[in-house]
Design an enzyme around this catalytic site. Sequence first.
Site, PDB file in Angstrom:
ATOM      1  N   HIS A  80      -5.924 -20.241   7.145  1.00  0.00           N
ATOM      2  CA  HIS A  80      -5.225 -19.506   8.210  1.00  0.00           C
ATOM      3  C   HIS A  80      -3.853 -19.017   7.745  1.00  0.00           C
ATOM      4  O   HIS A  80      -2.949 -18.830   8.545  1.00  0.00           O
ATOM      5  CB  HIS A  80      -5.062 -20.356   9.475  1.00  0.00           C
ATOM      6  N   SER A  83      10.934   3.223  -6.575  1.00  0.00           N
ATOM      7  CA  SER A  83      11.051   4.022  -5.357  1.00  0.00           C
ATOM      8  C   SER A  83      12.024   5.148  -5.626  1.00  0.00           C
ATOM      9  O   SER A  83      12.978   4.997  -6.381  1.00  0.00           O
ATOM     10  CB  SER A  83      11.561   3.143  -4.217  1.00  0.00           C
ATOM     11  N   LYS A  96      13.832  -1.269  -5.919  1.00  0.00           N
ATOM     12  CA  LYS A  96      12.409  -1.551  -5.727  1.00  0.00           C
ATOM     13  C   LYS A  96      11.593  -1.540  -7.013  1.00  0.00           C
ATOM     14  O   LYS A  96      11.765  -0.699  -7.875  1.00  0.00           O
ATOM     15  CB  LYS A  96      11.782  -0.516  -4.767  1.00  0.00           C
ATOM     16  N   GLU A 153      -2.014  -2.372  -5.041  1.00  0.00           N
ATOM     17  CA  GLU A 153      -2.196  -1.729  -3.733  1.00  0.00           C
ATOM     18  C   GLU A 153      -3.277  -0.652  -3.794  1.00  0.00           C
ATOM     19  O   GLU A 153      -4.094  -0.517  -2.874  1.00  0.00           O
ATOM     20  CB  GLU A 153      -0.874  -1.113  -3.267  1.00  0.00           C
TER      21      GLU A 153
END
Length: 471
Positions: free
Chosen positions: A168, A289, A295, A302
């Site tokens: 969970h 970025s 970043k 992804e």
Amino acid sequence: MSSNPSSNPLANKAQAWSALFSEPMSELVQRYTASVGFDQRLWRADIEGSLAHAEMLAAQAIIGAADLEAIRRGMAQISEEIESGRFEWKLELEDVHLNIEARLTQLVGDAGKRLHTGRSRNDQVATDVRLWLRAEVDAIAALLVGMQRALVELAAGHTETVMPGYTHMQVAQPVSFAHHLLAYVEMFARDAERLADLRRRLNRMPLGAAALAGTSYPLDRERVARTLGFDGVCQNSLDAVSDRDFALEFAAFASIAMIHVSRLAEEIVLWMSQNFGFIDLADRYCTGSSIMPQKRNPDVAELARGKTGRVVGHLMGLLTLMKGQPLTYNKDNQEDKEPLFDAVDTLRDTLRIMAEMAGGIVVKPEAMERAALKGYATATDLADYLVKKGLPFRDAHETVAHAVKLAIREGRDLAELPLATLQGFNPAIGEDVFAALTLRGSMAARKVVGGTAPEQVRAQIEHHRQRLAPA
Ligand code: ARG
């Protein structure tokens, strides 16, 4: 319409099939129905299939030896032309099959026109796709081995690296990072099994079914199958030309494999986030970025996660394509190629890059361990300890809940509670409880087959290394 018997009927589309047609196709219909833009990648399989068919036709004395020689010569030149990029693909010749056949006839005349004896594009295309996919399946099988090896080798250095195991998404029990990685090895091993299984059904030959009913020529299908490396021939001609189960099965396999990849990718993204900080990725797998100079983004992971969507979409597309198609071949089937090709390309690239990226994972064991210390990951171990002292498990479970409640109130770990406090919950608790409450003590105790104890995980690594070793 020409009545010259040695004219090339495929030379222009108005005559591609027969004299029956009295007007040329509209340009839009031509564009709409053509597949040569994407099916030209089947060219090697198409030529290989044609050569095997021609060789059998000659052996059966259906065509002459000179015809076979001419076909071989023509096909050799065509291969050369395609490889060097000089081959002129023509939209008006619809697909890869008609393009190659037309060029063959242009090069060698009547022998080229004899090639299609006892054959239809219906059994031809089904054979070509199977041949093409078989080679891709073998390449993907090798990539799955590479993926598993990369994970096993990463795991080998981390049988003692403790991280929180989650259920969970809540800290549950300590596990080793190696153990966690080997869970993915199991997934990819099952994918490899599925792939080997679908390959058996893929590797049967439709050729000889002709358009749908079989052919009256005395073909030797078994001979062609042997030449092409098929394990056997499709036993029902109607099924042979209409069946696309192999595409469905491959897309299903690819979807499941991509889902495994996407789960790993998601964990990599999470682990690399500042909130976890479990790993870092080598710069070569990250992008920056354009606005936030600080970043470093795990774009590869992804994208792998994202590309899973298109492969699952291809499975849905193919299932829907086949649903409700009456026997036998329908032009619908031409739509099997783009989803199949893209599923293959996407899975191949994704497996390759993910295996490579696994080698660029920098593990941060201290961060993992710190996270495992939060969340009372050894609460089960305290319960197990009490069971060993004679308490029924349900009572032990309840006792530990009280201890955890107190520890939370005091902002301490279970192992940080004084012995006297612990004994307040149950007098059977002794000094030896602290060994059970450590992360490593907890891990070491899980010696059951498949458990996270380092000795078990090391045995698993050995097993996988042997299984994945080059033959
Ligand atoms: N391009 C076609 C396909 O991919 C080849 C088979 C065409 N057969 C036919 N009867 N029109 O399915």
